[in-house]
Each structure stands twice: as structure tokens, then as C-alpha cells.
Design a protein around this motif. Sequence first.
Motif, PDB file in Angstrom:
ATOM      1  N   PHE A 171       0.994  -1.744   0.374  1.00  0.00           N
ATOM      2  CA  PHE A 171       0.304  -0.263  -0.419  1.00  0.00           C
ATOM      3  C   PHE A 171       0.539   1.489  -0.098  1.00  0.00           C
ATOM      4  CE2 PHE A 171      -2.584  -3.453   2.166  1.00  0.00           C
ATOM      5  CZ  PHE A 171      -3.699  -3.326   1.460  1.00  0.00           C
ATOM      6  N   GLU A 172       2.112   0.932  -0.054  1.00  0.00           N
ATOM      7  CA  GLU A 172       3.110   2.627   0.426  1.00  0.00           C
ATOM      8  C   GLU A 172       2.923   3.438  -1.074  1.00  0.00           C
ATOM      9  OE1 GLU A 172       5.513   5.116   1.133  1.00  0.00           O
ATOM     10  OE2 GLU A 172       4.971   3.962   2.685  1.00  0.00           O
ATOM     11  N   GLY A 173       2.488   4.257  -0.756  1.00  0.00           N
ATOM     12  CA  GLY A 173       2.257   5.617  -1.808  1.00  0.00           C
ATOM     13  C   GLY A 173       0.953   5.446  -2.633  1.00  0.00           C
ATOM     14  N   THR A 174      -0.180   4.167  -2.431  1.00  0.00           N
ATOM     15  CA  THR A 174      -0.610   3.470  -3.454  1.00  0.00           C
ATOM     16  C   THR A 174      -2.170   4.315  -3.229  1.00  0.00           C
ATOM     17  OG1 THR A 174      -1.635   1.768  -2.700  1.00  0.00           O
ATOM     18  CG2 THR A 174      -0.251   1.743  -4.468  1.00  0.00           C
ATOM     19  N   MET A 175      -2.506   4.327  -1.391  1.00  0.00           N
ATOM     20  CA  MET A 175      -3.989   5.329  -1.381  1.00  0.00           C
ATOM     21  C   MET A 175      -3.522   6.510  -2.105  1.00  0.00           C
ATOM     22  SD  MET A 175      -5.503   2.368  -0.208  1.00  0.00           S
ATOM     23  CE  MET A 175      -5.239   1.527  -1.712  1.00  0.00           C
TER      24      MET A 175
END
Length: 470
Positions: free
Chosen positions: A102-106
Motif C-alpha cells: 500500500f505505500e504510496g498507492t492510496m
Amino acid sequence: MESSSPPTPVAYIANDHRSAGPHQAELSSWEIRSDHVRPSHVSPVARVERLPSLDLIRGIALLGILMMNIPVFGYLDSGITAVTKDLGSHDYVAFVAVGTAFEGTMRALFSMLFGAGMILFASGKTNSIHGPTVVEYYYRRLLWLVLFGVFDAFVLLWRGDILFNYGLMGMLLYPFRRLRPIWLVCMGLVCMGITLYKTNSWTNQVRESRLGYVAATRLEKAHQKPSEKELEAKASWERFVARINPDPKADAKTLLALRGDYPTVFKQLMPEIVSSNVYFTYHGAWDMLGMMFIGMALLGWGFLTNQLTTQTYVSILLVGYGLGLPLSWFFVQYTVDFYQHPALTVETYRVSPQLLYDFRRVLLALGHASLLLLIYRSRVIPWLMKALIAVGQMAFTNYLLQSIICTFFFFGYGFGYYGKLAYYQLYYVVGAVWVFQLLVSPLWLHYFRFGPFEWVWRSLTYWKPQPMRV
């Protein structure tokens, strides 16, 4: 680019649950002409005109952002170093799992949806003969968003606020609203290229400071005097390492301050809040703009409005996860190595894996969105989809509510839990906030048209109270 008989936003809703062919996907929201002067009332998007797929993706992005923000809310920055060194611990597993998936994707999804939302706001509306034009409403809306960002940062004391910068970046989008999707993607890639250049320049500076440190240290051991440039590089490297390694005295001071009353917390965080806003305004703008342009293109292609075929979404899912997850795993492992052995890592990597950051998060963001839309189409868990859509419809309220809940829970003028939870335990707080927002959002919208902050924002934009009750 323009269409002589453009569709209305309601037309999107009619097809939102279906698969559409490529020709249908080309019907983009910016084909709705908004510059013709007609006696028409300019007003917020009615509930029936909302796009469920956009609210669905926005809902999951809003909840997912809290996963990335929670360490900033309640954990010492220096504590991450200890987390990455405790291999196999619950903290380490949580760090790697969340970072990989999830890092950066949201934030990327949220930025994409923001770009798409700005187009939708300007579309389907026509200028009235008397009163403000569509473009005036557009910029008024963004100016209020900037002020809400000031409130989030300087009153709620959230040092990771994005509303301020989203408002500023959104002001740059309007002139590009009618570009073809392919050109919008090119604009996004240009922004990503600028980010890559700046990242590469920064990593080169770090590498040069490390090499200067090594050279200066070698000369000092040989009882020789380093050059002024080498001494500057040595000092720069020492400052860099000091920011990574824990400082018990500084950490104790930070803990004491953030567990204090509101004025104490305010004084402690203010320098960081100011520097954070300055950084994201002048350096992080390309990151936000790039994702916003890509979101505008995805809206034009019908991706965000659930108009592509199921096979297309499956293909995007497989490519996004197939390429994005390995790249993300490699990136996270590099991050772990960096925290454990900063000197060795800087000397080993001639080209920093940080250059992969934007590419991996775009791939994963598309994969996440595709998976969500496929689940939505399957109607497997309609109650969860309905709840996520409600969260997305109240995204503005829920974003500010996360700031209110978390700052009150962690800071001393509330429950004072800052620095008291293990890293993995922070995600228990995330889960509790998720459950609260998934339950309360649909319940609220059962009685009211908007979330409370959405209502305030719309009323200020149109400069008159909007109808609130259903």
C-alpha cells in the motif's frame, strides 16, 4: 476533443454497473461543454447523479490513506529504524506488509480521483446569465479547500495535511480539462520525470556527501587536513545519519511535548507543519500533479467510471500486481537495508531504487482499483460496497474526521497515547476508525444529503446554505 451532443453525468450512472466497449469509454466528462452561456442553475452534483464507482474507489483510498498516515500520527520517526532492525517481529511484518502492498498507492488513487473530480465539477454545468460563472465557482471551491487545509494543519495539528496542496494544485488543472487522455498521460509522465530528476539529484548529493565523508575521515586519520569541500560533505553526511538514528534525548523531549496540552503540542509541531507545507508546495507538487493528470485520463478512458470490459479490468489487475508487487517488494527491502546500513546502501547502489517509486505505485493503484471494481461488479459483498461508497461520498468529512480522532487519541490534550503503542498496534487504531466510518457514513447519508464538512464546503462555494436533509 469536444462533442456536439455531449452526455450528461446521469448517462455515466446508467452504464456504471455494465461493461462497455472501447467506443463507449471514449465518452469523457470533459466533452460536456461548460462555457456556453445558458440560463441554467449551477449547483452541487445531486445524489442521483453521483458515480458509484468513483465513490467506491475514493472510499477505499480514504480508508487506506489512514494506514500510511497512522505512524505519523502516533509513532516517533526515529522508531522506524528500530522496527526495520527487529526482523521477524510483529512490527517488522506490519512495516513490510503495509509498505509492499500500500505505500504510496492510496495517495496515488486519491490524487487520481481528485483530478477526475475537478473535471466532473466543471462538467455538466453551464454559466448563468446572472451570477458567477462555472470557472469562478471552480476556483472559489479550491480557495475554500486551501483554507480547510490551513485549518487541518494549523488547528487540528495534522502535519501530513494534503488539502492545502490539493487546493493549490487543483488550480492548475482547469486549463487542461479538455486534453485528450493520451496527452494527459504524457503530462503525468512529464511530472513523474521531474520527480525522478529531483529524486536522482538528491540521491547523488547524499552519495557525494558519503564519499566526501570517507575521504575526509581517511585524511584525518592520516593526520592530514581535508579540503573545505570534503569537510562540508562530512558535516552533511553526519547530519543525514543523525536524522536516521534515534536520539534518546531528542525523542524524550518530543514525547513529553506531544503528550502535553494543546499549546505545548502546537509549539512542538509548528516548525514541522510549516516546513512540510513548504516542501510539498515546492517539491511535492509534481508528485500530486502527475497523479491528477493520470486520473483525468483514466476518467476519459472510462476506467474510473466502470465502463471497461471485465476482461480489461482483469488484465490491468494482473499487470498491475504482476509488475507492481515485485517492484514494491524490492523497494521496501531497499528501504529496510537503508535504515539498517545507510552507509553501505548508499555506496552499493549507484542508481537508487527510489526512482521506481512512482512507477510501482501507479501499477499497484491500478491493480487495487481494478480488483475493487471487479468485486463491485460481482455483487459478492454488496453491504461492504455500499458502505465504501458512503465513505467515499463523505470523503472530505471522513478525512478531517481522521485528523480529529487520531490527534485527540494520540496527543496529550486527548488520551495521550503518542509513542505508547507498538508499531503493529497502530493498525488496531486504524481498524477501529475504519469500522466507525464504515458504520456511520451510510447511516448519516440515510438522513442527510452530504457529510457535515461537505455541506459546509458546498454552502461556502455557492455562498448559500445547501439543502441538508434527504
